[in-house]
Scaffold this active site. Structure first.
Site, short mmCIF file in Angstrom:
data_model
loop_
_atom_site.label_atom_id
_atom_site.label_comp_id
_atom_site.label_asym_id
_atom_site.label_seq_id
_atom_site.Cartn_x
_atom_site.Cartn_y
_atom_site.Cartn_z
N SER A 1 52.46 36.85 39.02
CA SER A 1 52.03 37.64 40.14
C SER A 1 51.10 36.71 40.88
O SER A 1 51.26 37.41 42.42
CB SER A 1 51.41 38.99 39.33
N ARG B 1 42.67 38.81 43.57
CA ARG B 1 42.35 39.83 42.59
C ARG B 1 42.61 41.07 43.97
O ARG B 1 43.31 41.94 43.01
CB ARG B 1 41.36 40.00 42.36
N HIS C 1 46.00 41.83 44.54
CA HIS C 1 47.08 42.68 43.30
C HIS C 1 46.59 43.44 42.55
O HIS C 1 47.88 44.70 42.17
CB HIS C 1 46.73 41.53 41.27
#
Length: 211
Positions: A14, A37, A40
């Site tokens: 990812s 983050r 994601h």
């Protein structure tokens, strides 16, 4: 159909997919971790265009968390998403009073939202703490009023309320407020998963340093 089942490999892949969206943005290594983050958690690379991080935000937030500060949230979804195990290892706790009957009563009596009443009742506990707001613009407005009128000084505000009424405006005010390092996203985007993801990004940074 073949697909990846290893959790660590899923995360690694990812981050590899997200990396090109951050290329050429002149971000520090730590800023890249926060951006990654958030993207994601959202599943939305467009966040790369709307994330804003105060120059002192990551350093101030990490220092406070490493020293065992507490985190104060506007809603349970933010509290639930934060890595409480890592936070506890550092000596901190995470708090949310949105469902507290005393907060509900105070909100009804004052004619304000429960999230506003919760922030008022946290009061001076917000000094030196990390505040994570993912849902309620009114909670963010209340914290900013407390900074201006009562001299509250949080270590970091992660202010990413989502929606169409007051969300963008509250984040604009956050970005203009002196004495409040912040992580935010512009416009209507945001939400509890984004607030939790940004908070966890800092916790993961600290954990790697302490390992």
């Amino acid at each position: 159909m073949q697909y990846i089942t290893d959790p660590m490999l899923i995360e690694t892949r990812s981050m590899e997919i997200i990396a090109p969206y951050l290329a050429g943005r002149n971000l520090s290594e730590d800023e890249i971790k926060v951006y990654s983050r958030i993207i994601h958690a959202a599943g939305d690379p467009d966040y790369a265009n709307v994330i804003r991080i105060h120059p002192e935000a990551i350093a101030c937030g990490c220092a406070a968390l490493a020293a065992g500060c507490d985190i104060y949230c506007d809603v349970e979804m933010v509290r639930t998403g934060i890595n409480k195990t890592t936070l506890a290892e550092l000596g901190g706790n995470v708090h949310c009073r949105i469902s507290d009957p005393a907060v509900s009563a105070a909100a009804k009596a004052a004619g304000i939202t429960r999230s506003m009443a919760a922030m008022r009742q946290f009061g001076k506990k917000l000094d030196g703490a990390v505040i994570a707001i993912g849902n309620a613009p009114t909670a963010l407005f209340e914290v900013l009023n407390m900074i201006k009128e009562e001299g509250i000084r949080p270590a970091l505000i992660i202010g990413v309320p989502v929606g169409f009424v007051g969300a963008a405006e509250s984040k604009d005010v956050l970005a203009e407020t002196l004495g409040a390092p912040y992580i935010t996203v512009l416009g209507n985007k945001g939400g509890s998963p984004i607030a939790a993801a940004a908070t966890n990004a800092l916790l993961y940074m600290i954990k790697r340093v302490h390992v």
